[in-house]
Design an enzyme around this catalytic site. Structure first.
Site, PDB file in Angstrom:
ATOM      1  N   GLU A   1      -2.762   5.475  -5.013  1.00 22.74           N
ATOM      2  CA  GLU A   1      -2.284   4.159  -5.448  1.00 22.74           C
ATOM      3  C   GLU A   1      -1.025   4.284  -6.304  1.00 22.74           C
ATOM      4  O   GLU A   1      -0.857   5.270  -7.018  1.00 22.74           O
ATOM      5  CB  GLU A   1      -3.370   3.476  -6.285  1.00 22.74           C
ATOM      6  CG  GLU A   1      -4.624   3.140  -5.513  1.00 22.74           C
ATOM      7  CD  GLU A   1      -4.377   2.120  -4.412  1.00 22.74           C
ATOM      8  OE1 GLU A   1      -3.669   1.126  -4.681  1.00 22.74           O
ATOM      9  OE2 GLU A   1      -4.878   2.310  -3.294  1.00 22.74           O
TER      10      GLU A   1
ATOM     11  N   TYR B   1       9.474  -5.429  11.520  1.00 24.31           N
ATOM     12  CA  TYR B   1       8.304  -5.580  10.663  1.00 24.31           C
ATOM     13  C   TYR B   1       8.742  -5.381   9.215  1.00 24.31           C
ATOM     14  O   TYR B   1       9.493  -4.439   8.917  1.00 24.31           O
ATOM     15  CB  TYR B   1       7.240  -4.540  11.035  1.00 24.31           C
ATOM     16  CG  TYR B   1       6.025  -4.600  10.135  1.00 24.31           C
ATOM     17  CD1 TYR B   1       5.118  -5.655  10.245  1.00 24.31           C
ATOM     18  CD2 TYR B   1       5.796  -3.628   9.166  1.00 24.31           C
ATOM     19  CE1 TYR B   1       4.012  -5.734   9.409  1.00 24.31           C
ATOM     20  CE2 TYR B   1       4.690  -3.702   8.323  1.00 24.31           C
ATOM     21  CZ  TYR B   1       3.804  -4.762   8.459  1.00 24.31           C
ATOM     22  OH  TYR B   1       2.717  -4.849   7.628  1.00 24.31           O
TER      23      TYR B   1
ATOM     24  N   ASN C   1       4.179  -2.969  -2.314  1.00 22.08           N
ATOM     25  CA  ASN C   1       3.878  -3.856  -3.440  1.00 22.08           C
ATOM     26  C   ASN C   1       4.456  -3.315  -4.750  1.00 22.08           C
ATOM     27  O   ASN C   1       4.545  -4.022  -5.745  1.00 22.08           O
ATOM     28  CB  ASN C   1       2.371  -4.111  -3.556  1.00 22.08           C
ATOM     29  CG  ASN C   1       1.574  -2.831  -3.599  1.00 22.08           C
ATOM     30  OD1 ASN C   1       2.070  -1.802  -4.057  1.00 22.08           O
ATOM     31  ND2 ASN C   1       0.339  -2.862  -3.117  1.00 22.08           N
TER      32      ASN C   1
ATOM     33  N   LYS D   1       2.130   1.038   5.479  1.00 21.68           N
ATOM     34  CA  LYS D   1       2.914  -0.097   5.998  1.00 21.68           C
ATOM     35  C   LYS D   1       4.079   0.408   6.851  1.00 21.68           C
ATOM     36  O   LYS D   1       4.448  -0.221   7.844  1.00 21.68           O
ATOM     37  CB  LYS D   1       3.446  -0.953   4.848  1.00 21.68           C
ATOM     38  CG  LYS D   1       2.344  -1.655   4.089  1.00 21.68           C
ATOM     39  CD  LYS D   1       2.900  -2.380   2.874  1.00 21.68           C
ATOM     40  CE  LYS D   1       1.803  -3.078   2.101  1.00 21.68           C
ATOM     41  NZ  LYS D   1       0.898  -2.090   1.420  1.00 21.68           N
TER      42      LYS D   1
END
Ligand SMILES: *[C@@H]1O[C@H](CO)[C@@H](O)[C@H](O)[C@H]1NC(C)=O
Ligand SMILES: *[C@@H]1O[C@H](CO)[C@@H](O)[C@H](O)[C@H]1NC(C)=O
Ligand SMILES: *[C@@H]1O[C@H](CO)[C@@H](O)[C@H](O)[C@H]1NC(C)=O
Length: 345
Positions: A121, A226, A231, A241
């Site tokens: 993360e 795309y 984030n 992503k």
């Protein structure tokens, strides 16, 4: 006499040659094991995963690292009773920070045991880091300067034989998948401003158009582009992503995340469009429209498939087995006295 002498000479020769071939064999083995293959650990390494990331276990029967990834002498377990003999103990941060699991302070920690802090993360999602100072020896995350670097994906040399129909039947210009929309994030404001100029197909929980695992890539593949918007715009954080959503769907990613230089180092050459290349979102939208109308210009973003391919990582077992590959090169004595500063550095 002459015959005798030459016989003796031949015997000596035979002796020398068998001795030298034995010697060379030994030498070759030694070189092979120690110099040409420094990653082969000299002994078994046992790795204990204290709890599974996000509570989702994988099977660990048998010699998984060898069977699945051809990494030998590397044994994974999730049986916490192996703690006293484990060489390495891995702790995934999320469960520690939420109190779903805790560090084994009640057990005697062997002096030679290394504790690994694991997280994929970005910093803002790693809460309560302060509580974990001075406990871990190694870090395991997507950052290139982590002790054990575990990216979401990797660019490999060699083409992938995938001849994407670069301009197949695309029925839309650009799509975006977002589950947690937060207006203060810069990806949200870039999206809003882009959307003033071009239509954007939005999917995900935020828009109440969630995509199943099966529908995800085929849906993304319908559009030319795309939005692989992270984030968090932090060092080396390039998530699935890009690697899965964009590259595996075979569309051109528009990226927002770490610097353009980082993408240039980590992603295939000429494979993406970085938002910071444009002064305004109007310029960016004009460029996307131009590419969608110019087959040749659009197809240039697929040339990399001839020389490179990508590999994605999704299985925690593969990541854990990587610890053994890195093990011989990891610092023996290291402590993260200020884990939070390292994570935010
Ligand atoms: C490593 O583990 C394997 C499988 O348990 C065992 O057969 C082997 O003897 C071990 N090797 C060493 C050097 O301990
Ligand atoms: C392209 O897509 C449209 C609408 O999805 C479909 O009707 C058409 O048959 C497709 N054409 C080709 C060549 O696949
Ligand atoms: C690992 O970290 C602990 C906790 O700070 C420390 O006491 C120990 O010496 C370290 N172990 C090694 C082998 O560096």
């Amino acid at each position: 006499m002459a015959i005798c002498r030459s016989r003796a000479f031949i015997l000596v020769l035979l002796f020398l040659s068998s001795f030298s071939s034995l010697y060379f064999n030994l030498l070759a083995k030694k070189l092979f094991l120690h110099e040409f293959n420094p990653d082969v650990p000299q002994r078994n390494i046992s790795i204990l995963l204290w709890h599974w990331p996000f509570g989702r276990p994988y099977r660990l029967d048998g010699d998984i690292c060898h069977k699945m990834y051809n990494i030998s002498h590397c044994f994974l377990t999730d049986n916490t009773s192996a703690f006293p003999t484990a060489d390495v103990v891995v702790f995934h941060h999320q469960e520690l920070s939420k109190g779903r699991s805790s560090l084994p302070f009640d057990l005697d920690r062997p002096a030679s045991q290394h504790w690994v802090w694991l997280s994929l993360e970005p910093p803002v999602n790693n809460e309560r880091l302060k509580h974990f100072n001075g406990l871990f020896n190694w870090t395991m995350t997507y950052r290139r300067d982590a002790d054990i670097h575990i990216p979401y994906g990797r660019t490999m040399q060699g083409g992938d034989d995938l001849s994407y129909p670069a301009a197949p039947n695309r029925s839309c210009l650009v799509s975006w998948v977002v589950s947690k929309y937060q207006p203060q994030q810069s990806r949200s404001s870039v999206y809003q401003r882009l959307n003033n100029h071009i239509p954007i197909e939005v999917y995900g929980m935020w828009n109440k158009r969630p995509l199943s695992r099966k529908k995800l890539l085929p849906t993304i593949a319908k559009c030319f582009f795309y939005l692989a918007f992270e984030n968090s715009e932090v060092t080396d954080y390039i998530s699935e992503k890009l690697w899965r959503n964009a590259f595996q769907a075979g569309v051109v990613p528009v990226v927002l995340g770490p610097s353009k230089a980082t993408y240039e180092t980590l992603a295939p050459p000429r494979s993406f469009i970085h938002v910071t290349d444009f002064d305004t979102t109007a310029d960016l939208s004009a460029y996307l429209k131009h590419l969608a109308a110019d087959k040749q210009a659009y197809e240039a973003y697929f040339q990399w498939h001839r020389t490179h391919r990508i590999k994605t990582y999704t299985d925690w077992r593969e990541r854990l087995c990587q610890i053994c590959v890195r093990y011989p090169h990891l610092p023996a004595n290291k402590v993260y006295q200020d884990l939070e500063s390292w994570v935010y550095s």
